[in-house]
Design a protein around this motif. Structure first.
Motif, PDB file in Angstrom:
ATOM      1  N   ARG A  66       0.836  -1.196   0.000  1.00 61.41           N
ATOM      2  CA  ARG A  66       0.000   0.000   0.000  1.00 61.41           C
ATOM      3  C   ARG A  66       0.876   1.253   0.000  1.00 61.41           C
ATOM      4  N   MET A  70       1.438   4.374  -2.734  1.00 67.07           N
ATOM      5  CA  MET A  70       1.350   5.783  -2.360  1.00 67.07           C
ATOM      6  C   MET A  70       2.597   6.526  -2.855  1.00 67.07           C
ATOM      7  N   LEU A 141      -7.726   4.067  -7.796  1.00 63.23           N
ATOM      8  CA  LEU A 141      -8.169   4.130  -6.408  1.00 63.23           C
ATOM      9  C   LEU A 141      -8.946   2.856  -6.099  1.00 63.23           C
ATOM     10  N   TYR A 144     -11.444   1.127  -1.044  1.00 65.41           N
ATOM     11  CA  TYR A 144     -11.177   1.655   0.298  1.00 65.41           C
ATOM     12  C   TYR A 144     -10.581   3.060   0.243  1.00 65.41           C
ATOM     13  N   ASP A 145     -10.661   3.700  -0.920  1.00 68.16           N
ATOM     14  CA  ASP A 145     -10.099   5.033  -1.124  1.00 68.16           C
ATOM     15  C   ASP A 145      -8.591   5.071  -0.944  1.00 68.16           C
ATOM     16  N   ASP A 146      -7.943   3.962  -1.259  1.00 67.02           N
ATOM     17  CA  ASP A 146      -6.483   3.938  -1.216  1.00 67.02           C
ATOM     18  C   ASP A 146      -5.935   4.038  -2.637  1.00 67.02           C
ATOM     19  N   VAL A 147      -4.811   4.725  -2.774  1.00 67.09           N
ATOM     20  CA  VAL A 147      -4.171   4.851  -4.077  1.00 67.09           C
ATOM     21  C   VAL A 147      -3.560   3.505  -4.460  1.00 67.09           C
TER      22      VAL A 147
ATOM     23  N   GLN B  77       3.466  13.483  -0.628  1.00 69.52           N
ATOM     24  CA  GLN B  77       3.077  12.106  -0.924  1.00 69.52           C
ATOM     25  C   GLN B  77       4.283  11.180  -0.763  1.00 69.52           C
ATOM     26  N   ILE B  80       5.228  11.073   3.242  1.00 74.68           N
ATOM     27  CA  ILE B  80       4.330  10.302   4.114  1.00 74.68           C
ATOM     28  C   ILE B  80       4.486   8.804   3.898  1.00 74.68           C
ATOM     29  N   SER B  81       4.631   8.395   2.625  1.00 82.47           N
ATOM     30  CA  SER B  81       4.738   6.954   2.396  1.00 82.47           C
ATOM     31  C   SER B  81       6.055   6.429   2.961  1.00 82.47           C
ATOM     32  N   SER B  96      -0.362   5.838   5.638  1.00 81.91           N
ATOM     33  CA  SER B  96      -0.201   7.227   5.214  1.00 81.91           C
ATOM     34  C   SER B  96      -1.472   7.697   4.511  1.00 81.91           C
ATOM     35  N   LEU B  98      -3.098  11.009   2.183  1.00 83.31           N
ATOM     36  CA  LEU B  98      -2.974  12.289   1.494  1.00 83.31           C
ATOM     37  C   LEU B  98      -3.941  13.289   2.113  1.00 83.31           C
ATOM     38  N   TRP B 100      -6.458  14.859   0.913  1.00 83.92           N
ATOM     39  CA  TRP B 100      -7.872  14.601   0.630  1.00 83.92           C
ATOM     40  C   TRP B 100      -8.370  13.348   1.336  1.00 83.92           C
ATOM     41  N   GLN B 101      -7.478  12.356   1.501  1.00 83.96           N
ATOM     42  CA  GLN B 101      -7.888  11.138   2.206  1.00 83.96           C
ATOM     43  C   GLN B 101      -8.108  11.426   3.692  1.00 83.96           C
ATOM     44  N   ARG B 122     -11.943   9.043   8.249  1.00 84.43           N
ATOM     45  CA  ARG B 122     -10.915   8.075   7.854  1.00 84.43           C
ATOM     46  C   ARG B 122      -9.807   7.993   8.900  1.00 84.43           C
ATOM     47  N   LYS B 125     -11.015   6.013  11.775  1.00 83.81           N
ATOM     48  CA  LYS B 125     -11.096   4.581  11.447  1.00 83.81           C
ATOM     49  C   LYS B 125      -9.709   3.926  11.580  1.00 83.81           C
TER      50      LYS B 125
END
Lengths: 406, 406
Positions: A66, A70, A141, A144-147, B77, B80-81, B96, B98, B100-101, B122, B125
């Motif tokens: 994951r 990103m 995407l 789960y809204d993950d890149v 980006q 963070i990763s 990580s 972004l 918007w996430q 998010r 969660k």
């Protein structure tokens, strides 16, 4: 007015000079009155540089997939914004869109996600206001809204997916070669550029390491009947059109390809019980490892030997899985060899012409090249040979089928 | 168990060594049982490198602000990763996100967007599944689904916004200094680290170029009463707590700050009609140019002269606007000067102690430093002086107020 999707790889956008070259190609098409969607990869070595940064953190271990997605997705984010700026600088309106903004919904298999669908609402909105839309290839995407990323070569697939979803009139894949050749033109002097080729032939060539197009993109183009053109971003020459029914050429085969990304694995003395081979291959398939040529032979004491090939980058993983399995069923040794190459001929003409395979074997025999394994399909013959002989084999086979082109 | 937001700037995450240092700080807090949200900026010079790439495309002209945001957002980006990977490498689960996430909804003023709200669903969660959440600072999403950035220093604001939205117990801002000092410790040897400081004082210091914290972040912390701690990521020392009512120190002022990011603009011979000054300043404000110290004097022939300061990076733009306006109303010359500095003293103690300003002026007089303009508020006195005298002025004033600390 047509809708044209153009895709440019990393080497085509590697610096500002190349970006302006691409911007020129794109704006020329736009100024003819077409709607243009451009899909780009990350600049030059960006992806490799980012992978190196991750390796500095993780040593040899692979990072969370994951987080790798990103990280890598930042690469196209840089190239799309720069290309949009270059297009604007040439006086045309342009907007860049990330994979998720362009509506790419994918599976959540990080680093090798598959496109589920493309919601083209945003792209259409931008085209409606006469903007040139620059889309980040390779990324999407998950639910789960993950890149996510589509894996290497994924930008081709992104381009074809947009072309399919938008019913584009043409999808042009710009690369650093001028089209699809009968053999690698850098290696074989008599290689001929094909004006047209069928999806199936292209698919075999892509799978077999001709590496002009990513095979998933060709599969998708075939499924949605999208006409592809493979051409160079550096010359103005027409490329190769990939379509369902190319106009018939009198060529028996359309190309010779070499693939050195192959590991051969053999398992000896497998007990002769039904289902054991199936179990082994399903274990590999569960880990996304594609098995190619398979050969089964009778071993000693009522056992079987099975030999097969996998992509070299999955070799270590595959050997581990197979060893564990072999131990669990009381099989013999696991032997592997990655000093091998697969050389293949591809051609729709094969279906109706006998003797194509034997002509290929004759070419290899003439040069005293030993064939280790053979696999055939309707439009393809592949042989496994020693890696050292690969280039010689390609040349020998090419000379045999295209004798007049040296 | 507490919820702690930690923010690390670009220099704190500039390479893998620094990333692991940050990962250690973060995981230590996590292992104490806390929920931890980490906000990071882009690595080291990444933002500058990306700006340079844009300039290669655009020459001196500035690129489309939307595309600049798209480009620059790639910086965080990457960081963070990588940080999430480093945290995972240290054995803690991490994810990580972004901008918007992480739910950052902003205005659509590209390159200087303001946060409208943070949808923390998010983040919550991920915290619920005991992950360390690494959030990209500086970036968000407009209502048009476009990537926005908050402008330089925006990562501080991102951190405070999350702390506010999540009712965090503490928001730690890690920088390359150990806290808030009475003056720049690299320049003034007697500078004292303050254990505590009020929002208002910090706000004046941030605005006035002490540059430890971005002023928007302090404003937000004040509004939502978020306790901030400014501290160094390289030493283990306690930093400075920024809060509503710091425990009273017997200090008259809490700091001396210098700001050289100032341009002074003068317009001469403005006709003496009501509303002209208002119109001029509203034209500047419409372009997001903050006007600071304003001085109005009587000119010749029943006209007025107006002098004011703006941030230096907006100087050229401001001069252009003012020139057009001056021409349109038949005013005289527009003169500007950016070889100036603003030196200020800040302190809540001023409100109850007379003579603070004159003590400052005395310090300048002692060194023969000429004061060009003066501005005062309840907790601040600022003077405009020649840029060459700025460092000397800070030292002289600091010595005057903190005589025993050399």
């Amino acid at each position: 007015m047509s809708l044209i999707v153009q895709k440019f790889g990393g080497s085509s956008v590697k610096d500002s000079e190349h970006l302006f070259n691409v911007a020129k190609i794109v704006t020329d098409k736009y100024k003819e009155g077409n709607d243009v969607v451009v899909v780009v990869s990350a600049q030059g070595d960006t992806t490799d540089d980012l992978i190196e940064k991750a390796q500095e953190i993780n040593g040899n271990k692979s990072a969370s997939k994951r987080e790798m997605d990103m990280l890598l997705a930042a690469g196209e984010q840089i190239s799309i914004s720069l290309l949009a700026m270059a297009i604007q600088k040439l006086g045309c309106p342009s907007v860049s869109l990330l994979g998720w903004q362009a509506g790419f919904k994918t599976t959540s298999a990080h680093t090798s996600a598959r496109i589920r669908k493309v919601d083209t609402l945003r792209i259409k909105k931008e085209l409606d206001s006469r903007k040139i839309v620059v889309v980040a290839g390779f990324q999407g995407l998950s639910r789960y809204d993950d890149v996510t990323t589509l894996g290497r070569g994924g930008s081709d697939t992104s381009a074809v997916a947009i072309a399919a979803a938008m019913h584009a009139d043409l999808c042009q894949i710009y690369t650093d070669v001028e089209g699809v050749y009968t053999a690698d033109p850098r290696k074989v002097s008599g290689a001929i550029k094909l004006p047209e080729i069928s999806y199936d032939e292209m698919l075999e060539l892509a799978t077999l390491g001709a590496q002009v197009l990513n095979n998933r993109s060709v599969e998708m183009a075939k499924k949605y009947n999208i006409e592809l053109e493979v051409l160079s971003s550096l010359t103005k020459k027409p490329g190769t059109i990939v379509k369902e029914k190319p106009k018939m050429e009198k060529m028996l085969i359309s190309g010779v390809a070499k693939d050195t990304n192959v590991t051969r694995i053999s398992v000896t003395c497998i007990p002769d019980k039904p289902g054991l081979a199936f179990k082994m291959f399903s274990k590999l398939s569960a880990r996304d490892i594609n098995v190619d040529i398979i050969l089964q032979s009778i071993g000693r004491n009522n056992t079987k030997d099975i030999t097969f090939t996998v992509p070299k980058d999955k070799g270590t993983e595959a050997v581990e899985i197979v060893k564990n399995f072999a131990d669990s069923i009381g099989a013999g040794e696991v032997i592997y060899d990655d000093n091998i190459a697969k050389v293949s001929i591809v051609g729709a003409g094969m279906e109706t012409h006998a003797g194509v395979a034997s002509k290929m074997f004759e070419a290899l025999y003439d040069r005293q090249i030993n064939i280790q394994m053979i696999s055939t399909s309707e439009i393809k013959v592949s042989v496994l040979i020693d890696k050292r002989d690969a280039d010689l084999a390609v040349e020998a086979i090419h000379d045999k089928f295209f004798p007049d082109n040296d």
